[in-house]
Motif scaffolding. Sequence first.
Motif, short mmCIF file in Angstrom:
data_model
loop_
_atom_site.label_atom_id
_atom_site.label_comp_id
_atom_site.label_asym_id
_atom_site.label_seq_id
_atom_site.Cartn_x
_atom_site.Cartn_y
_atom_site.Cartn_z
N CYS A 332 0.86 -1.18 0.00
CA CYS A 332 0.00 0.00 0.00
C CYS A 332 0.89 1.23 0.00
N TYR A 333 0.66 2.15 -0.92
CA TYR A 333 1.50 3.33 -1.07
C TYR A 333 0.62 4.59 -1.10
N GLN A 334 1.24 5.71 -0.79
CA GLN A 334 0.49 6.98 -0.81
C GLN A 334 1.19 7.96 -1.74
N PHE A 335 0.39 8.63 -2.55
CA PHE A 335 0.88 9.65 -3.47
C PHE A 335 -0.02 10.86 -3.32
N GLY A 336 0.44 11.86 -2.58
CA GLY A 336 -0.40 13.01 -2.30
C GLY A 336 -1.63 12.60 -1.53
N SER A 337 -2.82 12.90 -2.07
CA SER A 337 -4.08 12.58 -1.40
C SER A 337 -4.65 11.25 -1.85
N TYR A 338 -3.84 10.41 -2.48
CA TYR A 338 -4.32 9.13 -2.99
C TYR A 338 -3.62 7.96 -2.30
N ARG A 339 -4.40 6.88 -2.08
CA ARG A 339 -3.84 5.61 -1.61
C ARG A 339 -3.83 4.64 -2.78
N ILE A 340 -2.69 3.98 -2.98
CA ILE A 340 -2.53 3.08 -4.12
C ILE A 340 -2.14 1.71 -3.59
N ILE A 341 -2.95 0.70 -3.89
CA ILE A 341 -2.66 -0.68 -3.46
C ILE A 341 -2.27 -1.48 -4.70
N LEU A 342 -1.07 -2.08 -4.64
CA LEU A 342 -0.55 -2.87 -5.75
C LEU A 342 -0.50 -4.33 -5.32
N GLU A 343 -1.13 -5.22 -6.12
CA GLU A 343 -1.21 -6.63 -5.80
C GLU A 343 0.06 -7.37 -6.25
N ASP A 344 0.29 -8.56 -5.64
CA ASP A 344 1.48 -9.37 -5.98
C ASP A 344 1.52 -9.71 -7.45
N ALA A 345 0.33 -10.03 -8.01
CA ALA A 345 0.29 -10.48 -9.41
C ALA A 345 0.80 -9.42 -10.37
N LEU A 346 0.76 -8.15 -9.97
CA LEU A 346 1.26 -7.09 -10.85
C LEU A 346 2.75 -7.28 -11.11
N PHE A 347 3.46 -7.76 -10.10
CA PHE A 347 4.91 -7.87 -10.24
C PHE A 347 5.33 -9.19 -10.86
N ASP A 348 4.33 -10.05 -11.18
CA ASP A 348 4.61 -11.20 -12.05
C ASP A 348 4.71 -10.73 -13.49
N LEU A 349 4.06 -9.56 -13.78
CA LEU A 349 4.06 -9.03 -15.14
C LEU A 349 5.15 -7.98 -15.35
N HIS A 350 5.52 -7.26 -14.27
CA HIS A 350 6.51 -6.19 -14.36
C HIS A 350 7.43 -6.25 -13.14
N THR A 351 8.70 -6.07 -13.35
CA THR A 351 9.64 -6.08 -12.23
C THR A 351 9.46 -4.85 -11.35
N SER A 352 8.99 -3.77 -11.94
CA SER A 352 8.73 -2.55 -11.17
C SER A 352 7.74 -1.67 -11.94
N VAL A 353 7.11 -0.77 -11.22
CA VAL A 353 6.26 0.25 -11.84
C VAL A 353 6.63 1.59 -11.21
N HIS A 354 6.24 2.66 -11.88
CA HIS A 354 6.52 4.01 -11.39
C HIS A 354 5.21 4.75 -11.14
N ILE A 355 5.20 5.53 -10.08
CA ILE A 355 4.05 6.39 -9.77
C ILE A 355 4.53 7.84 -9.86
N ARG A 356 3.88 8.62 -10.69
CA ARG A 356 4.31 10.01 -10.92
C ARG A 356 3.12 10.87 -11.28
N SER A 357 3.37 12.17 -11.40
CA SER A 357 2.36 13.10 -11.91
C SER A 357 2.34 13.06 -13.42
N ARG A 358 1.35 13.67 -14.03
CA ARG A 358 1.23 13.68 -15.48
C ARG A 358 2.39 14.43 -16.12
N GLN A 359 2.68 14.06 -17.34
CA GLN A 359 3.73 14.72 -18.11
C GLN A 359 3.17 15.08 -19.49
N ALA A 360 3.79 16.04 -20.11
CA ALA A 360 3.36 16.45 -21.45
C ALA A 360 3.43 15.25 -22.39
#
Length: 429
Positions: A332-360
């Motif tokens: 469970c992670y927090q980004f500003g006013s948001y809580r983000i829950i990442l499940e184990d199965a996500l990391f069977d598909l990707h070694t890592s993910v990034h959480i960031r603000s929008r970009q152009a």
Amino acid sequence: MKQFWGTSDHLVLAVSTGIDSMVLLHQLIDQYAHTYRQLTCLHVHHGLRDASDNEAQFLEAYCKQRDIPLFIHHLDLTETVSAGRSIQHESRALRYAWFDEMMRYLKADYLLTAHHHDDQLETIFYRVFTGRIDRSSLGILPQEQRGAYRLVRPFLAVTKAHIKAYQQHHNVPFFEDESNASNNYVRNDIRNRILPEITRNPHLQAGHLQKLMDFHNEALILVGQQAQQFLEQHVRQFQAQHWYISRKDFNALLSHVKMCVLDEVLGNFEAVVSVSERTYQDWFMKLSSDVAQCTLMHTNEWHVDIVYDKLIIVPAHEDMPLIPQTIEMAGCYQFGSYRIILEDALFDLHTSVHIRSRQAGDRITLYNGQHKKVTRLMIDHKVPQLQREQVPIVVTEKGDILAVGTCYQQTTYKQLIHIQYLGDDINEK
């Protein structure tokens, strides 16, 4: 004279040495001495007229002879005069600041002033014809609370003619301020020229101004009741000092009720709401227009904005920049006013993910294989412009967008990424 006090109270009288305050002082000593415990006088020496010294000396002798404590305060209005600012306005503010200080020092109960019925009519006339009619009483209040003491005006129902008759009958000494005869001041012009002209016309009666004030006070009560009802039923407060108001509901209100609602909400940020009626009317025009988002006013204390179908009032603050995060394990992670829950199965598909603000240039992949700009996505979901930089975007190592806040998730990842807004999502209210 109306008696507001009791026999155990300490009275303080503001004395200018004019006929009104001297008659009030005489009555308090001669006829009402049994109604209070102690009487003290305050006198402000403005230093603007040659007679000021003589008036202060006269009052000192008058009070000493009658064993009444007297305090004299000298004002320095040199800067006010040289700057061309309103002497009457600034001297009044300075007077009452000193009165407040002295009432605390004396631990007194009531401060009395000698405002009378003619002053009341003059004030009503002045406020009507200067447009100061919308958010407060037209006239002078008989009494009001100021901190730990009450300010009262026992002569408010007494006419000037009655005061003059009393002065002549009892030979009460007083000083006449020569500046009162000058019509260069608006209030003097009303007192000396306009109201007497009205009185001389047999078809007009200046006394009806009192009826207007009474009617206006009743109208203010009704407006306040409607505003309070609207606040209870339609104004939603979520986080501390965060208010969201439906534009549709707000636009249906009468103009004066709208002002009362806003005064009530903004009163949580400042003791005296500084927004003018003209500014409010500009806000109302924009709120009833088809503008989607608009900044109405930002101060150091509060922000007021139109955000799609809502009027939003929140504390002023600077949003701290959000730091991108690289995540390599479920949790469970927090980004500003948001809580983000990442499940184990996500990391069977990707070694890592990034959480960031929008970009152009950010784009999402739609279900039909087409793409949409993240900016357009946020507009479609009515994300307030000020919040768009705070929305978390979950991306893969290659930059593919898996989720955008609560607005979007790729179908494959719906059970693997859960995003919750920790604040109160205004788009769901």
